[in-house]
Design an enzyme around this catalytic site. Structure first.
Site, short mmCIF file in Angstrom:
data_model
loop_
_atom_site.label_atom_id
_atom_site.label_comp_id
_atom_site.label_asym_id
_atom_site.label_seq_id
_atom_site.Cartn_x
_atom_site.Cartn_y
_atom_site.Cartn_z
CE LYS C 181 23.88 85.25 47.73
NZ LYS C 181 22.59 85.90 47.44
CB CYS C 289 14.51 73.29 40.95
SG CYS C 289 14.37 72.62 42.60
#
Lengths: 336, 285, 477
Positions: C181, C289
């Site tokens: 996804k 990140c």
């Protein structure tokens, strides 16, 4: 045993403007240049240059896409910065005169094409260049100091310089003693530059490092500071006789040095990459680098030059392409 | 008249000392035939908290020791255990009602397990680390490092089970808080005495005795614990709730699974509690 | 004074053909979704790019079933050598269609074309190329050769195609099939990747792409029939996933947030350190990140370094992501922009000093200038929370011990940077930093051979390199 100095530069720190305010460049560094040991401490106290990081930065700037109006601007600017150079054993008066004519009118078919910055020749051909260039504004530069190796006694080097100046050179391109530099005799190199500068009288001094022989960027940064402290007006990468000659990352390191030197002293020093710059695309990468590393103050032939010969024709071809919309060919430009 | 014997008080092992539970509680431990053996300390959440503090303060020193040194310490535990094997055999027979031969086998296996893990201390990095050939001018090295403070719920088997979960954790440079076998806690405390005399620095191993369902949740939710070994949790719903609690600070969780303690282990008890650190550095002149 | 203005140099978007609407990619074909379709916008202009299907629980079921069938009937039975050839094909097609992928990525994500062209797309191809080679060599990996089964993979919006590659390449190499996804704001390159799978004749069901938001992701990772969950995204969602899978046998890898310290010692190569700081926090608008969002600079050089940094920041070019000279593109979404603004406002309210170079922001779209805060302490929220934007907090230190202590004073542990010319100092500090990746005298470098992943709340497991195989094989080393 050297006495600890209050000069922050002797503690390996870049000087602040306050440390240096108000004194002429060469004298500001009297502490630093008092001895070989002090000079060594200073030069080795400069922040290091990481090769991989410096090369990545240079490559990144090389990806800038300069198109249309920006490209036209850059091409004309680059033409004004070319030191049109011939430094061959087979150079003759005729060759130099032709080159000088080309420097004044690079594209005879287009009067809007700007002139080059200078012609750069051996000292014995200065008079020929001078004769053609007169007061056109195009300067005469001479390579001196036993170019390209610099392997001669100092009096001979100085005589070489005085001879070129006497013949009408506006600019002297000297070579440093790489042997002395690499063996750590920095003070000798420094003093030689000071002596040459003196011999230059009113001529401008460009100090050639031959960065291909210095090998490391740390050395290039040290040589840059050495030359700037000694009063060089320009710092220059290469003679063109040693590979690699000018590269983007070497020029990056030198640009960072002149930037930091101005921050520290208020004095501007010019930069001249020389050798190996052959295409418009390359030249534009250098101009992008000047623009983004030191800023627009250096986007001027007084402060940035290209030492080149074949570059000029490629700039002219690209310039013609920009104005006519079609690609040109070498047959349409002079070979000089 | 027979001499009245001197009975031992079994306490906790925290920060290299043997305190009673701060709660003042204890519980009765029975032998295999249901007879009273001794009282064991019944650790509280505050004992768990103190043990975590001890383990954390020992972590920096222990994890930065050389692997060679950690190997020697773990090997020393094996040496001391071997020298006290008679006591352990007897305790195991009392606690579990096993035969002389079986008890001997278990102690053999426990000593051998310690020796096996001791040897891994300075080899794991070579086996699971990597020099990575990246596409650029960089030196690039991946090495395993201790994950931190590991909370361990030890299996019922008080010696071999405990050694099997504890040795891999400390060999790799972690420090730990172990909740010992609830059913057979005494041998675990005797093993703590071995460690206290085997050059194991204070706080590297901390052993609590008491109720799993009471203490384990405090360890599972403790935000200064980095990993959780649920090997000894036999209640599946407790295991789930502990794993859920462990998610609060993303502890590395080793779920309970069937295991033959006598078989030679794989590396997972070590690799489950190490982090791979990758260091990049340019290569230039 | 001469001014060298760069004329606009836009990459043509004619190369991409964005459809008006997209379905889900299930069992080798595009199918309608049964959820409520949503729109994906160009964050640089707010132009609606396409309508994208939302996968309902039933759609997720279908996709997982397709993956299961492909796993059992085809992919797990195929030899590693054959699997490898499919992955090599995919790598090659990514290279062949690289410009198209780069332009589409920049349009959907807002990142500069320079980055999608030079980093995202080529690195994505490199991951497929690298893991392709592992498919028939797993017996040498140390983790065995047994795949896990069906992998549920949920990826973020910051590197849409690259994160897809990090997830799909090792999963497929090891013999697993996947349901992936993409993030709801950046689904388009994943859907183009689905076409690439078709071009490569990848057997149906080996790769399935389901689009949607949190609910779709939740249904996917919680699905009883998936054997593996791989997630890259926020620590908050990572924790929720860890709770969801508790008590199952699902193997999990989590790549979550970070608050990396970038430590500059007084003997650092300063100009390269400045580049590293800039690359560390302004690369991809700081939507990274492992961004070096906390600059820890030794006090003795702080003024000099900051002056250099500010001068450098003034040359950053913010604007049209498709312009080849753009350094800083658009913030990916309004929601993210608002989060960045809110945290910066808090930073100011807490007393830190905010600075940004003079910078014209386009009137439409989502933009935030490169920003730094000085006078920041460990107690400030901007020094503790992940901003995920082009915002740098500057702190100072006096000694190596203090630097390490401050760097480690965070629940995260993904990455860190160290700058010094002293080798022994670098190695000592690198060893003491609690972070999965330590960049010494460089920053934000990624390579398929090099494992990536964090300590503590930055997640667990490693992606990349030989270590990355562990996440998709049953064996233990």
């Amino acid at each position: 045993m050297p006495v600890p100095s209050s000069n922050p530069m002797l503690r390996g720190m870049p000087p602040t403007a306050e440390d240096l305010a108000g004194t002429p460049a060469a004298h500001q560094f009297s502490d630093v240049t008092a001895s070989d040991a002090a000079l060594r401490r200073f030069l080795h106290g400069l922040p290091g240059v990481d090769q991989v990081g410096a090369e990545a930065r240079a490559a990144g700037l090389g990806t800038r896409s300069i198109k249309t109006t920006a490209k036209a601007f850059a091409i004309d600017l680059a033409i004004t910065m070319v030191d049109l150079t011939t430094l061959e054993g087979m150079d003759t008066s005729g060759k130099v005169r032709a080159l000088a004519a080309k420097a004044m009118r690079p594209d005879p078919a287009d009067p809007s094409c700007p002139a080059a910055a200078a012609v750069c020749v051996y000292p014995d051909l200065v008079a020929d260049a001078r004769a053609v260039l007169g007061d056109s504004g195009v300067r005469v530069a001479a390579v001196a100091t036993s170019f390209p190796s610099g392997r001669a006694a100092l009096p001979i080097k100085l005589a070489d310089v005085r001879d070129a100046v006497a013949a009408g050179a506006d600019e002297i391109d000297m070579v440093i003693d790489r042997g002395a530099f690499l063996s750590g005799r920095y003070l000798q190199v420094f003093e030689e530059i000071v002596a040459v500068r003196e011999a230059c009288d009113s001529a401008h001094l460009k100090v050639i490092f031959e960065t291909g022989e210095l090998q490391t960027y740390d050395n290039v940064r040290r040589a840059s500071w050495l030359a700037m402290m000694a009063g060089g007006h320009f710092i220059k990468t290469s003679t063109g006789k040693v590979q690699p000659a000018a590269t983007l990352p070497v020029t990056l390191v030198m640009l960072e040095a002149v930037r930091d030197f101005r921050d520290a002293t208020g004095t501007m020093v010019g930069v001249k990459p020389a050798g190996g710059i052959r295409t418009t695309k390359d030249a534009i990468k250098y101009l992008v680098m000047v623009n983004e590393i030191v800023g627009p103050d250096w986007l001027d032939p007084d402060w940035f030059r290209f030492g080149a010969s074949t570059l000029l024709n490629d700039l002219l071809m690209q310039r013609t392409k920009m104005t006519t919309g079609r690609y040109s060919g070498p047959d349409y430009f002079t070979l000089d | 008249m027979d001499r009245i014997d001197v009975r031992k008080t079994y306490k906790l092992y925290i920060g290299g000392a043997f305190p009673r539970s701060e709660s003042g509680r204890s519980y009765e431990v029975l032998d295999a035939k249901g007879r009273f053996l001794a009282n064991a300390s019944h650790a509280s959440r505050k004992d768990a908290r103190d043990a975590v503090v001890a383990a954390r303060s020992a972590f920096k020193g222990w994890s930065s020791r050389t692997a060679y040194n950690r190997a020697q310490v773990v090997y020393r535990i094996a040496e001391v255990l071997e020298s006290r094997r008679a006591q352990f055999e007897q305790e195991l027979r009392d606690a579990e009602g096993i035969s002389v031969g079986k008890a001997r086998d278990v102690v053999d296996a426990a000593v051998d397990r310690l020796v096996w893990y001791a040897g891994w201390a300075d080899k794991l990095g070579q086996v699971v680390g990597n020099a990575n050939p990246v596409a650029g001018p960089f030196f690039n090295l991946s090495t395993p490092e201790a994950t931190g403070v590991v909370a361990v719920v030890a299996p019922a088997s008080p010696l071999l089970g405990l050694v099997s979960v504890l040795a891999p954790v400390i060999t790799t440079g972690n420090t730990c808080v172990v909740l010992a076998s609830q059913e057979h806690p005494l041998t675990s405390i005797t093993l703590a005495e071995v460690m206290a005399t085997a050059d194991v620095p204070a706080g590297v191993v901390n052993i609590l005795t008491g109720q799993r369902a009471e203490v384990a949740p405090w360890l599972a939710s403790h935000m200064d614990v980095n990993a959780l070994d649920l090997t000894g949790v036999d209640d599946p719903s407790l295991a789930v709730s502990l794993e859920v609690a462990a998610a609060d600070n993303l502890k590395r969780v080793r779920r309970p699974r069937a295991e033959d303690l006598l078989a030679t282990p794989d590396l997972s008890r070590m690799t489950d509690f190490v982090e791979t650190k990758t260091v990049w550095h340019p290569m230039g002149v | 004074m001469t001014v060298f203005e760069y004329a606009p140099a836009p990459e043509s978007r004619a190369i991409v053909d964005i459809r008006a609407s997209y379905g889900l990619f299930v069992d080798g074909a595009f199918v309608e979704g049964r959820g409520t379709a949503f729109k994906t916008v160009n964050p640089a202009t707010e132009e609606v790019l396409a309508e994208v299907a939302e996968a309902s629980d039933a759609d997720v079921n279908t996709a997982v079933a397709a993956a299961r069938k492909a796993y059992e009937k085809v992919w797990s039975r195929m030899s590693g050598a054959e699997r490898a050839k499919y992955l090599y094909r995919i790598a090659r097609i990514i290279q062949e269609r690289s410009r198209e992928l780069a332009v589409l990525e920049s349009i959907d994500n807002g990142k500069p074309i320079k980055e999608s062209r030079d980093v995202d797309v080529p690195t994505a191809a490199a991951y497929f190329f690298y893991y392709a080679g592992w498919a028939d060599k797993l017996e040498h990996s140390g983790y065995g050769t047994t795949p896990l089964g069906v992998a549920a993979q949920v990826i973020p919006w910051n590197f849409p195609l690259l994160m897809l590659a990090w997830k799909i390449a090792p999963a497929l190499a090891c013999g697993n099939t996947v349901v992936l996804k993409p993030a709801e704001t950046t689904p388009l390159t994943a859907l183009l990747f689905a076409e690439i799978c078709q071009q490569a004749d990848l057997p149906p069901g080996v790769v399935n792409i389901v689009t949607g938001a949190g609910a779709t992701g939740h249904a996917l990772v919680g699905h009883a029939s998936v054997d593996k969950v791989a997630f890259t995204g926020s620590t908050e969602v990572g924790k929720a996933i860890a709770r969801t899978v508790a008590g199952t046998t699902k193997k999990v890898t989590l790549e979550l947030g970070g608050k990396a310290a970038n430590i500059v010692f007084d003997d650092a190569p300063l100009d390269q350190a400045v580049e590293g700081i800039v690359n560390g926090i302004f690369f991809n608008q700081g939507h990274v990140c492992c961004a070096g969002s906390r600059l820890l600079v030794q006090e003795s050089i702080a003024d000099d370094l900051l002056a250099r940094l500010k001068r450098r920041m003034s040359t950053l070019r913010l604007g049209d992501p498709l312009d080849k000279n753009t350094d800083i593109g658009a913030i990916n979404s309004r929601e993210q922009l608002e989060r960045i603004r809110a945290l910066c406002d808090i930073g100011e309210a807490e007393g830190a000093e905010r600075w940004a170079p003079a910078c014209d922001l386009p009137s439409a779209g989502f933009w935030f200038p490169p920003t730094l805060f000085t006078g920041v302490t460990q107690a400030h929220r901007i020094a503790r929370e992940e901003v995920f934007g082009p915002v740098l907090s500057v702190l100072t230190f006096r000694t190596p011990a203090e630097a390490v202590e401050k760097a480690n004073n965070t629940p995260y542990g993904l990455s860190a940077g160290v700058w010094s010319d002293k080798g022994s100092l670098i190695l000592k500090v690198a060893a003491q930093l609690r972070a999965g990746v330590v960049w010494a005298n460089t920053f934000n470098k990624f390579d398929p051979t090099s494992p990536f992943g964090g300590y503590q709340e930055s997640g667990y497991g490693r992606e990349g390199g030989r270590h990355g195989l562990a996440a998709y094989l049953k064996g233990h080393q």
